[in-house]
Design a protein around this motif. Sequence first.
Motif, PDB file in Angstrom:
ATOM      1  N   LYS A  52       0.824  -1.217   0.000  1.00 31.73           N
ATOM      2  CA  LYS A  52       0.000   0.000   0.000  1.00 31.73           C
ATOM      3  C   LYS A  52       0.857   1.266   0.000  1.00 31.73           C
ATOM      4  N   GLY A  53       1.924   1.249  -0.803  1.00 36.06           N
ATOM      5  CA  GLY A  53       2.773   2.421  -0.955  1.00 36.06           C
ATOM      6  C   GLY A  53       3.833   2.613   0.113  1.00 36.06           C
ATOM      7  N   HIS A  54       3.907   1.703   1.073  1.00 33.47           N
ATOM      8  CA  HIS A  54       4.895   1.807   2.143  1.00 33.47           C
ATOM      9  C   HIS A  54       5.887   0.652   2.043  1.00 33.47           C
ATOM     10  N   THR A  55       7.167   0.958   2.183  1.00 39.42           N
ATOM     11  CA  THR A  55       8.177  -0.094   2.177  1.00 39.42           C
ATOM     12  C   THR A  55       8.231  -0.732   3.559  1.00 39.42           C
ATOM     13  N   VAL A  56       8.096  -2.039   3.581  1.00 43.05           N
ATOM     14  CA  VAL A  56       8.146  -2.808   4.819  1.00 43.05           C
ATOM     15  C   VAL A  56       9.400  -3.664   4.756  1.00 43.05           C
ATOM     16  N   MET A  57      10.140  -3.707   5.849  1.00 41.94           N
ATOM     17  CA  MET A  57      11.329  -4.556   5.893  1.00 41.94           C
ATOM     18  C   MET A  57      11.267  -5.434   7.132  1.00 41.94           C
ATOM     19  N   TRP A  58      11.742  -6.675   6.985  1.00 45.02           N
ATOM     20  CA  TRP A  58      11.741  -7.597   8.111  1.00 45.02           C
ATOM     21  C   TRP A  58      12.875  -8.584   7.972  1.00 45.02           C
ATOM     22  N   HIS A  59      13.202  -9.201   9.081  1.00 46.15           N
ATOM     23  CA  HIS A  59      14.262 -10.209   9.145  1.00 46.15           C
ATOM     24  C   HIS A  59      13.639 -11.479   9.693  1.00 46.15           C
ATOM     25  N   SER A  60      13.959 -12.594   9.100  1.00 52.41           N
ATOM     26  CA  SER A  60      13.387 -13.860   9.533  1.00 52.41           C
ATOM     27  C   SER A  60      14.481 -14.914   9.553  1.00 52.41           C
ATOM     28  N   VAL A  61      14.483 -15.735  10.582  1.00 53.67           N
ATOM     29  CA  VAL A  61      15.464 -16.810  10.701  1.00 53.67           C
ATOM     30  C   VAL A  61      14.726 -18.094  11.058  1.00 53.67           C
ATOM     31  N   GLY A  62      15.100 -19.140  10.438  1.00 49.21           N
ATOM     32  CA  GLY A  62      14.513 -20.431  10.789  1.00 49.21           C
ATOM     33  C   GLY A  62      15.601 -21.477  10.980  1.00 49.21           C
ATOM     34  N   ILE A  63      15.508 -22.190  12.033  1.00 51.74           N
ATOM     35  CA  ILE A  63      16.407 -23.304  12.307  1.00 51.74           C
ATOM     36  C   ILE A  63      15.529 -24.532  12.475  1.00 51.74           C
ATOM     37  N   ARG A  64      15.966 -25.633  12.018  1.00 54.29           N
ATOM     38  CA  ARG A  64      15.163 -26.847  12.068  1.00 54.29           C
ATOM     39  C   ARG A  64      14.461 -26.995  13.427  1.00 54.29           C
ATOM     40  N   ARG A  65      13.174 -27.170  13.358  1.00 52.80           N
ATOM     41  CA  ARG A  65      12.280 -27.326  14.503  1.00 52.80           C
ATOM     42  C   ARG A  65      12.111 -26.072  15.343  1.00 52.80           C
ATOM     43  N   THR A  66      12.681 -24.959  14.902  1.00 55.77           N
ATOM     44  CA  THR A  66      12.479 -23.689  15.602  1.00 55.77           C
ATOM     45  C   THR A  66      12.294 -22.596  14.555  1.00 55.77           C
ATOM     46  N   ALA A  67      11.789 -21.471  14.960  1.00 58.48           N
ATOM     47  CA  ALA A  67      11.662 -20.312  14.079  1.00 58.48           C
ATOM     48  C   ALA A  67      11.645 -19.062  14.923  1.00 58.48           C
ATOM     49  N   SER A  68      12.172 -18.000  14.373  1.00 53.47           N
ATOM     50  CA  SER A  68      12.104 -16.715  15.048  1.00 53.47           C
ATOM     51  C   SER A  68      11.918 -15.653  13.983  1.00 53.47           C
ATOM     52  N   GLN A  69      11.314 -14.568  14.370  1.00 55.74           N
ATOM     53  CA  GLN A  69      11.115 -13.472  13.438  1.00 55.74           C
ATOM     54  C   GLN A  69      11.195 -12.175  14.208  1.00 55.74           C
ATOM     55  N   ALA A  70      11.896 -11.193  13.637  1.00 60.75           N
ATOM     56  CA  ALA A  70      12.032  -9.886  14.290  1.00 60.75           C
ATOM     57  C   ALA A  70      11.433  -8.823  13.410  1.00 60.75           C
TER      58      ALA A  70
END
Length: 70
Positions: A52-70
């Motif tokens: 919707k006209g806005h730049t969104v940035m994110w970081h995502s990390v996944g390790i087997r059997r776990t996940a995290s997102q910031a």
Amino acid sequence: MSTVRDLAKFENALYTKSILPAPVDQEFNKQPAFSDGSDAPYGYGWYFRTIKGHTVMWHSVGIRRTASQA
């Protein structure tokens, strides 16, 4: 080893622009581009998308059997 308090201090330093010189901060926070000039969806460990006209940035990390997102 870091603590939650250490990470909070680091995040605060990033958001208040007190940890990186302005040119470096600007480079890390801009949309990356391919050599032809078109937008790249990923750069410096961050994903970018325009919504919707806005730049969104994110970081995502996944390790087997776990996940995290910031």
